[in-house]
Design a protein around this motif. Structure first.
Motif, PDB file in Angstrom:
ATOM      1  N   VAL A  77      26.184  -5.688  25.006  1.00  6.66           N
ATOM      2  CA  VAL A  77      25.198  -7.147  24.384  1.00  6.66           C
ATOM      3  C   VAL A  77      25.718  -6.384  22.972  1.00  6.66           C
ATOM      4  O   VAL A  77      25.704  -5.611  22.946  1.00  6.66           O
ATOM      5  N   GLY A  78      25.355  -8.042  22.101  1.00  5.05           N
ATOM      6  CA  GLY A  78      25.519  -7.672  20.869  1.00  5.05           C
ATOM      7  C   GLY A  78      23.856  -8.237  20.121  1.00  5.05           C
ATOM      8  O   GLY A  78      23.967  -9.506  20.029  1.00  5.05           O
ATOM      9  N   VAL A  79      23.491  -7.439  19.014  1.00  3.34           N
ATOM     10  CA  VAL A  79      22.518  -7.876  18.619  1.00  3.34           C
ATOM     11  C   VAL A  79      22.282  -8.110  17.416  1.00  3.34           C
ATOM     12  O   VAL A  79      22.941  -6.972  16.652  1.00  3.34           O
ATOM     13  N   GLY A  80      21.948  -8.948  16.846  1.00  5.59           N
ATOM     14  CA  GLY A  80      21.707  -9.602  15.546  1.00  5.59           C
ATOM     15  C   GLY A  80      20.408  -9.571  15.193  1.00  5.59           C
ATOM     16  O   GLY A  80      19.858 -10.072  15.092  1.00  5.59           O
ATOM     17  N   ILE A  81      19.996  -8.375  13.703  1.00  7.55           N
ATOM     18  CA  ILE A  81      18.505  -8.924  13.533  1.00  7.55           C
ATOM     19  C   ILE A  81      18.891  -9.139  11.587  1.00  7.55           C
ATOM     20  O   ILE A  81      19.917  -8.945  10.364  1.00  7.55           O
ATOM     21  N   GLY A  82      17.735  -9.869  11.602  1.00  6.61           N
ATOM     22  CA  GLY A  82      17.477 -10.276   9.953  1.00  6.61           C
ATOM     23  C   GLY A  82      18.441 -11.407   9.660  1.00  6.61           C
ATOM     24  O   GLY A  82      18.777 -11.951  10.780  1.00  6.61           O
ATOM     25  N   GLY A  83      18.464 -12.053   7.951  1.00  6.56           N
ATOM     26  CA  GLY A  83      18.863 -12.734   7.922  1.00  6.56           C
ATOM     27  C   GLY A  83      18.819 -14.331   7.843  1.00  6.56           C
ATOM     28  O   GLY A  83      17.976 -14.715   6.739  1.00  6.56           O
ATOM     29  N   SER A 118      25.805  -0.073  36.482  1.00  7.29           N
ATOM     30  CA  SER A 118      26.799  -0.847  35.926  1.00  7.29           C
ATOM     31  C   SER A 118      25.896  -2.483  34.952  1.00  7.29           C
ATOM     32  O   SER A 118      26.525  -3.219  35.477  1.00  7.29           O
ATOM     33  N   THR A 119      25.080  -2.653  34.468  1.00  6.71           N
ATOM     34  CA  THR A 119      24.267  -3.815  34.182  1.00  6.71           C
ATOM     35  C   THR A 119      25.386  -3.849  32.617  1.00  6.71           C
ATOM     36  O   THR A 119      25.581  -4.626  32.350  1.00  6.71           O
ATOM     37  N   ALA A 120      24.905  -2.237  32.273  1.00  8.54           N
ATOM     38  CA  ALA A 120      26.071  -3.137  30.305  1.00  8.54           C
ATOM     39  C   ALA A 120      26.594  -2.483  30.262  1.00  8.54           C
ATOM     40  O   ALA A 120      26.681  -0.705  30.874  1.00  8.54           O
ATOM     41  N   LEU A 121      27.944  -2.464  29.781  1.00  8.59           N
ATOM     42  CA  LEU A 121      29.162  -1.763  29.411  1.00  8.59           C
ATOM     43  C   LEU A 121      28.963  -1.400  27.944  1.00  8.59           C
ATOM     44  O   LEU A 121      29.272   0.371  27.494  1.00  8.59           O
ATOM     45  N   ASP A 122      27.784  -1.854  26.981  1.00  2.07           N
ATOM     46  CA  ASP A 122      27.967  -1.525  25.468  1.00  2.07           C
ATOM     47  C   ASP A 122      26.559  -2.171  25.086  1.00  2.07           C
ATOM     48  O   ASP A 122      26.221  -3.503  25.204  1.00  2.07           O
ATOM     49  N   VAL A 123      25.802  -2.032  24.721  1.00  2.00           N
ATOM     50  CA  VAL A 123      24.646  -2.196  22.835  1.00  2.00           C
ATOM     51  C   VAL A 123      25.704  -1.886  21.562  1.00  2.00           C
ATOM     52  O   VAL A 123      25.805  -0.758  21.057  1.00  2.00           O
ATOM     53  N   LYS A 124      25.096  -3.067  20.576  1.00  2.00           N
ATOM     54  CA  LYS A 124      26.041  -3.548  20.024  1.00  2.00           C
ATOM     55  C   LYS A 124      25.170  -3.697  18.698  1.00  2.00           C
ATOM     56  O   LYS A 124      24.795  -4.898  19.315  1.00  2.00           O
ATOM     57  N   ILE A 125      24.813  -2.760  17.246  1.00  2.00           N
ATOM     58  CA  ILE A 125      23.353  -3.997  16.697  1.00  2.00           C
ATOM     59  C   ILE A 125      23.802  -4.305  15.282  1.00  2.00           C
ATOM     60  O   ILE A 125      24.953  -3.024  15.036  1.00  2.00           O
ATOM     61  N   GLU A 126      24.070  -4.773  14.377  1.00  2.00           N
ATOM     62  CA  GLU A 126      24.137  -5.390  13.055  1.00  2.00           C
ATOM     63  C   GLU A 126      22.914  -5.916  12.491  1.00  2.00           C
ATOM     64  O   GLU A 126      22.410  -6.314  13.104  1.00  2.00           O
TER      65      GLU A 126
END
Lengths: 201, 298
Positions: free
Chosen positions: B191-197, B249-257
């Motif tokens: 899951v890649g999460v972007g916040i703002g902008g 095993s629902t998610a491998l990782d979460v990445k946020i910027e």
């Protein structure tokens, strides 16, 4: 988790044995149909036109394969399932009109299809999404291809299969859905998740 | 006229990148999936993970695409400011996409949304889509091929939150998106999460996070903690691999910027990547040396 091996045509009696969580393998004929093939088949049926093959007792596979043309023949390179919920808008009519008793896809299907499967006695089975080369191993050859004008992902591939699987029964003829059960359990956990993240749902 | 860089080398290298991406998972992803298979205790998800591991193993051995959906073609092109002059890079990458479609082979996935019809070679209007960036001080050209599957893309989501909803609102929207997605995006997901902008910026930042290696945490400890908490929370849902029910095993990782936001808005973009996390990156140097960062050349 009982295991069954079927050869097409697969009857309503066959599929009524199945319960969610069971595993089946199919030998015989499976045909692919995604969004556009479902739409075309139903439109043709409405106009009273004949299908290129008789679908009765076969399994419909939600799949748009990677193919390679070798001379006049087609070779299936990779053939995993596509997301089945997109077909919820067609599937009840499709299984009724064409007497298809087994649907293969991934990710499960919605309430409309669950209801139709209970009434019409059909099952939904899930192949592991993306496991395209394992799927291709079970496909022996392309028997026929129709509606190529829709493009190779969307057209109708008629495939000879042997021990095609593992296919996990996700919706059975009693109206039980493995995916609904998992979703309900997830919902029940929201309280705990909220507590952990310090939020409320 | 100044001499320009060799486009044939860029084209050939990009075809290789697409082949790598389609047929071999980056090491971090394959290792994480194997570990997950060992760790999962629910039989349905464990069975699915077994098939997944078997599948990417055969795909790599036989140089076959691991998934029939070989994605819509997206590139990230990072141009070192000291790299020689390149002319016509867009045309070069389009040629590479068309060639890889035949040579790998990859499924033709570029469809005209207005009049219908598949272009047949993975090129079309604005496709492949190319993201450009500059790297200050670098002398190389870095290209990432990122063929993105449609099933997981369909579960991406954008929320224009009210600033008052704050971090809690962000967390809730991420979990709501996962609840909505269930088994449809082929979990285990990244899951890649972007916040703002802004709306587009949030989604773009979110998607770019999918390039980060698994397990790598954000340099800001607050964001790193949020990544870890959301990962744990997503796995608590119990959807498991392919939505068949699993405890880890629902998610491998979460990445946020994040980017700074407008005072009136709090955009959140949630992007989802299926287990077949296909990306391949290379660097091309001025002396025509090519270095593959994610894959090993045979």
């Amino acid at each position: 988790m009982a295991e069954y091996h079927f050869t097409t045509p697969i009857s309503k009696e066959d599929v009524q044995k199945l319960k969610i969580g069971d595993v089946i393998y199919i030998s015989g004929i499976v045909f692919t149909a995604r969004d556009e093939a479902h739409e075309r088949a139903l439109e043709m049926a409405e106009k009273g036109e004949k299908m290129p093959i008789d679908f009765e007792g076969l399994a419909v596979y939600h799949c748009g394969p990677v193919v390679r043309q070798v001379g006049d023949d087609w070779e299936i390179v990779a053939a995993g399932p596509t997301t089945s919920t997109r077909l919820d808008m067609f599937e009840d009519e499709f299984i009724k009109e064409f007497k298809v008793n087994v649907v293969i896809g991934k990710g499960g299907m919605g309430a409309r299809t669950v209801k139709a499967m209970k009434e019409l006695k059909a099952v939904y089975t899930a192949f592991v999404g993306g496991a395209a080369v394992v799927a291709a191993k079970g496909i022996k050859r392309v028997k026929e291809v129709h509606w190529l004008d829709l493009g190779t992902p969307e057209c109708l591939w008629v495939l000879e299969v042997e021990k095609f699987g593992p296919l996990i029964v996700g919706i059975d003829t009693n109206g039980d859905s493995l995916f609904q059960n998992v979703a309900d359990e997830a919902k029940a956990k929201l309280g705990k998740i909220g507590e952990f993240l310090d939020i409320t749902f | 006229m100044t001499e320009t860089f060799d486009n044939n080398l860029i084209e050939d290298t990009t075809v290789k990148l697409l082949k790598f991406a389609a047929t071999q998972l980056p090491n971090d992803v394959s290792e994480a999936l194997k570990k997950m298979y060992e760790a999962e205790t629910k039989p349905t998800s464990k069975a699915a993970l077994k098939t997944i591991v078997e599948n990417f193993g055969i795909a790599e051995e036989t140089s076959t695409p691991m998934c029939q959906d070989t994605g819509i073609h997206i590139y990230y092109v990072n141009i070192g400011e000291n790299f020689p002059k390149v002319v016509g890079i867009e045309e070069t990458l389009r040629k590479a996409s068309a060639r890889a479609t035949k040579e790998v082979p990859m499924r033709p996935n570029a469809v005209n949304p207005i009049v219908g019809g598949n272009s047949g070679d993975n090129t079309g209007r604005h496709i492949p889509f190319i993201n450009y960036d500059f790297i200050p001080g670098a002398d190389y050209l870095e290209i990432t091929a990122f063929p993105k599957g449609g099933g997981s893309e369909n579960m991406c989501a954008l929320a224009m939150l009210k600033p008052g909803q704050g971090i809690k609102g962000i967390k809730k929207f991420v979990i709501d998106s996962i609840m909505n997605a269930g088994g449809q995006p082929c979990p285990p997901v990244i899951v890649g999460v972007g916040i703002g902008g802004g709306a587009d910026i949030a989604l773009k930042l979110g998607k770019k996070q999918l390039m980060r290696p698994l397990g790598q945490r954000h340099s800001d400890p607050k964001i790193a903690q949020l990544e870890e908490d959301l990962l744990k929370a997503i796995n608590m849902t119990g959807f498991g691999s392919m939505g068949l029910g699993g405890d880890v095993s629902t998610a491998l990782d979460v990445k946020i910027e994040y980017a700074h936001r407008h005072p009136a808005s709090l955009p959140v973009g949630v992007t989802i990547q299926c287990w077949a996390a296909r990306r391949a990156t290379c660097r091309i140097y001025p002396d025509k040396r090519v270095e593959f960062l994610t894959h090993k050349e045979a």
